[in-house]
Design a protein around this motif. Sequence first.
Motif, mmCIF file in Angstrom:
data_model
loop_
_atom_site.group_PDB
_atom_site.id
_atom_site.type_symbol
_atom_site.label_atom_id
_atom_site.label_comp_id
_atom_site.label_asym_id
_atom_site.label_seq_id
_atom_site.Cartn_x
_atom_site.Cartn_y
_atom_site.Cartn_z
ATOM 1 N N TYR A 45 -2.116 6.697 -7.758
ATOM 2 C CA TYR A 45 -3.040 6.424 -8.869
ATOM 3 C C TYR A 45 -4.076 7.536 -9.020
ATOM 4 O O TYR A 45 -4.478 7.870 -10.136
ATOM 5 C CB TYR A 45 -3.714 5.070 -8.693
ATOM 6 C CG TYR A 45 -2.844 3.916 -9.114
ATOM 7 C CD1 TYR A 45 -2.445 3.758 -10.437
ATOM 8 C CD2 TYR A 45 -2.389 2.989 -8.183
ATOM 9 C CE1 TYR A 45 -1.626 2.712 -10.826
ATOM 10 C CE2 TYR A 45 -1.571 1.929 -8.565
ATOM 11 C CZ TYR A 45 -1.197 1.802 -9.884
ATOM 12 O OH TYR A 45 -0.377 0.765 -10.279
ATOM 13 N N GLN A 46 -4.495 8.129 -7.905
ATOM 14 C CA GLN A 46 -5.475 9.210 -7.971
ATOM 15 C C GLN A 46 -4.950 10.417 -8.743
ATOM 16 O O GLN A 46 -5.723 11.099 -9.429
ATOM 17 C CB GLN A 46 -5.881 9.657 -6.557
ATOM 18 C CG GLN A 46 -6.918 8.768 -5.902
ATOM 19 C CD GLN A 46 -7.267 9.278 -4.518
ATOM 20 O OE1 GLN A 46 -6.660 8.889 -3.533
ATOM 21 N NE2 GLN A 46 -8.237 10.168 -4.462
ATOM 22 N N TRP A 84 1.490 6.916 -0.490
ATOM 23 C CA TRP A 84 0.405 5.944 -0.606
ATOM 24 C C TRP A 84 0.205 5.589 -2.075
ATOM 25 O O TRP A 84 0.114 6.475 -2.925
ATOM 26 C CB TRP A 84 -0.898 6.512 -0.065
ATOM 27 C CG TRP A 84 -0.969 6.608 1.419
ATOM 28 C CD1 TRP A 84 -0.968 7.763 2.154
ATOM 29 C CD2 TRP A 84 -1.080 5.529 2.348
ATOM 30 N NE1 TRP A 84 -1.057 7.464 3.482
ATOM 31 C CE2 TRP A 84 -1.136 6.095 3.641
ATOM 32 C CE3 TRP A 84 -1.130 4.137 2.220
ATOM 33 C CZ2 TRP A 84 -1.243 5.327 4.796
ATOM 34 C CZ3 TRP A 84 -1.242 3.366 3.367
ATOM 35 C CH2 TRP A 84 -1.299 3.953 4.630
ATOM 36 N N LYS A 85 0.101 4.300 -2.366
ATOM 37 C CA LYS A 85 -0.078 3.863 -3.752
ATOM 38 C C LYS A 85 -1.412 4.335 -4.316
ATOM 39 O O LYS A 85 -1.481 4.757 -5.472
ATOM 40 C CB LYS A 85 0.051 2.337 -3.858
ATOM 41 C CG LYS A 85 -0.022 1.837 -5.294
ATOM 42 C CD LYS A 85 0.435 0.395 -5.455
ATOM 43 C CE LYS A 85 -0.458 -0.566 -4.756
ATOM 44 N NZ LYS A 85 -0.106 -1.977 -5.036
ATOM 45 N N HIS A 86 -2.476 4.298 -3.527
ATOM 46 C CA HIS A 86 -3.781 4.708 -4.053
ATOM 47 C C HIS A 86 -3.804 6.201 -4.395
ATOM 48 O O HIS A 86 -4.464 6.615 -5.343
ATOM 49 C CB HIS A 86 -4.917 4.331 -3.096
ATOM 50 C CG HIS A 86 -4.950 5.097 -1.818
ATOM 51 N ND1 HIS A 86 -4.173 4.768 -0.730
ATOM 52 C CD2 HIS A 86 -5.674 6.183 -1.452
ATOM 53 C CE1 HIS A 86 -4.413 5.608 0.262
ATOM 54 N NE2 HIS A 86 -5.318 6.483 -0.152
ATOM 55 N N ASN A 133 0.811 -1.217 0.000
ATOM 56 C CA ASN A 133 0.000 0.000 0.000
ATOM 57 C C ASN A 133 0.842 1.263 0.000
ATOM 58 O O ASN A 133 0.368 2.324 -0.371
ATOM 59 C CB ASN A 133 -0.918 0.031 1.229
ATOM 60 C CG ASN A 133 -1.917 -1.091 1.205
ATOM 61 O OD1 ASN A 133 -2.431 -1.433 0.154
ATOM 62 N ND2 ASN A 133 -2.198 -1.673 2.354
#
Length: 195
Positions: A133-134, A128-130, A49
């Motif tokens: 991507y965002q 943070w990986k998410h 994550n």
Amino acid sequence: EMFEIILANNNSTDNSVPIAEPYIDKLINVTQKGKLYARNQGISVAKGNIIVAADADIYFPPLWLNTLLEPFNNVHSSTYNSNISGTTGSVYNPYIPGIPVQLYNIGQYLNKHFIHITAMSGSNSAFWKHKYYQIGRFNENFNQMSIKEMHYHEENNFGEQLSKLGKVVYKLNANCIHLGGQRSGCRIGSTNKDY
């Protein structure tokens, strides 16, 4: 597994891969030249994550990773901020021709505190990986062989975009040592480009 080490091999011609293979969990070969092509490919296969960005010409001292990741993990601290997007540490450059070491490091400190507050070091950061991507991943649509453009997109622009989703924390004590100062001298023109 607590950590996963991914080597994104971007057309290396030395012994980097055989030297690194005993220590890594995953090797991916990225044929399109450019650091951010390699970074994006490496992140796309990562299971974790939190992504930690590290370069091959950096020495990371003991406890560096714990210090860099502390803002994500220190949930019991009174200073914990759950609205964090990323962290970045300091990069000590022991040798860049034409620039005294102390002057470079003082300049880096002032830059992180007053000018490019949200900039993320490409060789010493975590996010943070998410959230990566965002913001649409690392931008690949520029000349990745240009050090000026590369620095802007990998560090300044990426950190600025990430900071729109949460705080970017500068950890002065999450320091590392850049061993490629001579090459930096080549890139900025203070050393013969054939060095």
